[in-house]
Enzyme design. Structure first.
Site, short mmCIF file in Angstrom:
data_model
loop_
_atom_site.label_atom_id
_atom_site.label_comp_id
_atom_site.label_asym_id
_atom_site.label_seq_id
_atom_site.Cartn_x
_atom_site.Cartn_y
_atom_site.Cartn_z
N LYS A 140 3.26 4.20 10.19
CA LYS A 140 2.44 5.38 9.89
C LYS A 140 0.98 5.03 9.62
O LYS A 140 0.09 5.64 10.16
CB LYS A 140 2.95 6.09 8.62
CG LYS A 140 4.22 6.85 8.77
CD LYS A 140 4.49 7.74 7.54
CE LYS A 140 4.38 7.03 6.22
NZ LYS A 140 5.46 6.10 5.90
N ARG A 185 6.56 13.67 0.46
CA ARG A 185 7.62 12.68 0.48
C ARG A 185 8.96 13.25 0.02
O ARG A 185 9.93 12.52 -0.04
CB ARG A 185 7.22 11.55 -0.45
CG ARG A 185 7.22 10.21 0.24
CD ARG A 185 6.80 9.18 -0.80
NE ARG A 185 6.94 7.85 -0.31
CZ ARG A 185 6.01 7.21 0.40
NH1 ARG A 185 4.92 7.82 0.75
NH2 ARG A 185 6.22 5.97 0.77
N ARG A 213 4.62 -8.04 6.86
CA ARG A 213 3.48 -7.46 6.15
C ARG A 213 3.34 -8.05 4.75
O ARG A 213 2.23 -8.28 4.28
CB ARG A 213 3.66 -5.94 6.07
CG ARG A 213 2.50 -5.23 5.38
CD ARG A 213 2.63 -3.73 5.50
NE ARG A 213 3.61 -3.20 4.59
CZ ARG A 213 3.99 -1.92 4.56
NH1 ARG A 213 3.47 -1.07 5.42
NH2 ARG A 213 4.87 -1.50 3.70
N ARG A 224 0.86 -6.96 -1.22
CA ARG A 224 1.47 -5.73 -1.76
C ARG A 224 2.65 -6.11 -2.62
O ARG A 224 3.66 -6.59 -2.14
CB ARG A 224 1.91 -4.80 -0.63
CG ARG A 224 0.80 -3.89 -0.17
CD ARG A 224 1.29 -2.89 0.85
NE ARG A 224 2.36 -2.02 0.37
CZ ARG A 224 2.68 -0.89 0.96
NH1 ARG A 224 1.99 -0.46 2.00
NH2 ARG A 224 3.68 -0.16 0.51
N ARG A 263 13.06 1.51 -1.46
CA ARG A 263 12.20 2.49 -0.79
C ARG A 263 12.90 3.12 0.41
O ARG A 263 12.74 4.30 0.69
CB ARG A 263 10.88 1.84 -0.36
CG ARG A 263 9.86 1.85 -1.48
CD ARG A 263 8.82 0.76 -1.37
NE ARG A 263 8.13 0.73 -0.11
CZ ARG A 263 7.56 -0.35 0.41
NH1 ARG A 263 7.61 -1.50 -0.23
NH2 ARG A 263 6.94 -0.31 1.56
P1 ADP Z 1 5.53 2.96 2.53
O1 ADP Z 1 5.47 4.14 3.44
O2 ADP Z 1 5.53 1.67 3.28
O3 ADP Z 1 6.64 3.05 1.51
P2 ADP Z 1 3.20 3.89 1.03
O4 ADP Z 1 1.93 3.15 0.97
O5 ADP Z 1 3.20 5.20 1.74
O6 ADP Z 1 4.22 2.87 1.68
O7 ADP Z 1 3.77 4.14 -0.46
C1 ADP Z 1 3.95 3.10 -1.39
C2 ADP Z 1 4.51 3.66 -2.72
O8 ADP Z 1 3.60 4.62 -3.28
C3 ADP Z 1 5.83 4.42 -2.61
O9 ADP Z 1 6.95 3.57 -2.63
C4 ADP Z 1 5.76 5.33 -3.86
O10 ADP Z 1 6.09 4.63 -5.04
C5 ADP Z 1 4.30 5.69 -3.95
N1 ADP Z 1 3.99 6.96 -3.26
C6 ADP Z 1 3.22 7.11 -2.13
N2 ADP Z 1 3.16 8.39 -1.75
C7 ADP Z 1 3.90 9.09 -2.65
C8 ADP Z 1 4.25 10.46 -2.81
N3 ADP Z 1 3.83 11.38 -1.94
N4 ADP Z 1 5.05 10.80 -3.84
C9 ADP Z 1 5.49 9.90 -4.72
N5 ADP Z 1 5.21 8.59 -4.64
C10 ADP Z 1 4.43 8.18 -3.63
#
Ligand code: ADP
Length: 196
Positions: free
Chosen positions: A13, A88, A127, A133, A144
């Site tokens: 994404k 999400r 990654r 990270r 996740r």
């Molecule tokens: P990935 O898609 O690889 O899991 P992201 O960078 O999108 O990575 O998100 C990393 C973390 O940030 C998630 O595991 C969550 O803890 C938090 N997070 C991101 N976006 C949201 C959201 N919309 N609602 C709740 N937590 C979020």
């Protein structure tokens, strides 16, 4: 154009959002990046979010709505945006719809990037070595993925019911995936559609 990008952790994404905004002149809004920046900055939100991120859980809907609402006020979103990481879960999808209605900026399309889970696990392991990270450990990634399956996967159905969902395959290299996305949103070299 206003786009929601959907897909499992590691589906590409963020990469595709980066390529799309170069092509379409849109603003990238990544809630994961907003949270990681808050952690780095050591803000109150960052301090609270760090433990949640490291466990692979979701930050509360209320906190996320505040964050996204503030971000959507920025002047740079007037020309369109790509949302990456939000919504999400179904509650976030409903809040976002209400918020965007209020702002007169409804979503034009939701793009789901489909990848198989083995590919995702390999990509995330790579990654983790390249980027710093703290949530890319195997344990957190598994958590996740579980959260994604249980809470985020249904969001695709939310947009499908509204006739806004389109799906693309996320395997192959990043330019192949980009071309698939451009062709489904009809913004390829052969199309006359202009991003608004
Ligand atoms: P990935 O898609 O690889 O899991 P992201 O960078 O999108 O990575 O998100 C990393 C973390 O940030 C998630 O595991 C969550 O803890 C938090 N997070 C991101 N976006 C949201 C959201 N919309 N609602 C709740 N937590 C979020």
């Amino acid at each position: 154009m206003r786009i929601v990008l959907l897909g499992a952790p590691g589906s590409g994404k963020g990469t595709q959002a980066g390529l799309l905004l170069e092509q379409l002149g849109l603003t990238h809004i990544s809630t994961g990046a907003l949270l990681r920046n808050a952690v780095k900055a050591g803000s109150e939100l960052g301090l609270r979010a760090k433990a949640i991120l490291d466990r692979g859980e979701l930050v509360s809907d209320r906190v996320m709505l505040g964050l996204i609402e503030e971000r959507l006020q920025g002047d740079d979103v007037a020309g369109g945006f790509i949302l990456d990481g939000y919504p999400r879960n179904l509650a976030q999808a409903a809040s976002l719809e209400t918020l965007l209605e209020k702002l007169g900026k409804p979503i034009d399309v939701a793009i789901q990037i489909d990848v198989d889970s083995e590919l995702v696990i390999r990509r995330i392991a790579k990654r983790a070595k390249e980027e710093d990270r703290s949530d890319d450990t195997e344990k957190t990634v598994r958590k996740r993925m579980k959260v994604y399956q249980e809470q985020t996967a249904p969001v695709a159905g939310y947009y499908a019911e509204r006739g806004l969902l389109t799906r693309v395959l996320g395997d192959g290299n990043k330019d192949e995936v980009l071309q698939r996305i451009l062709s489904v949103i009809s913004v390829g070299s052969s199309s006359g559609l202009q991003p608004d």
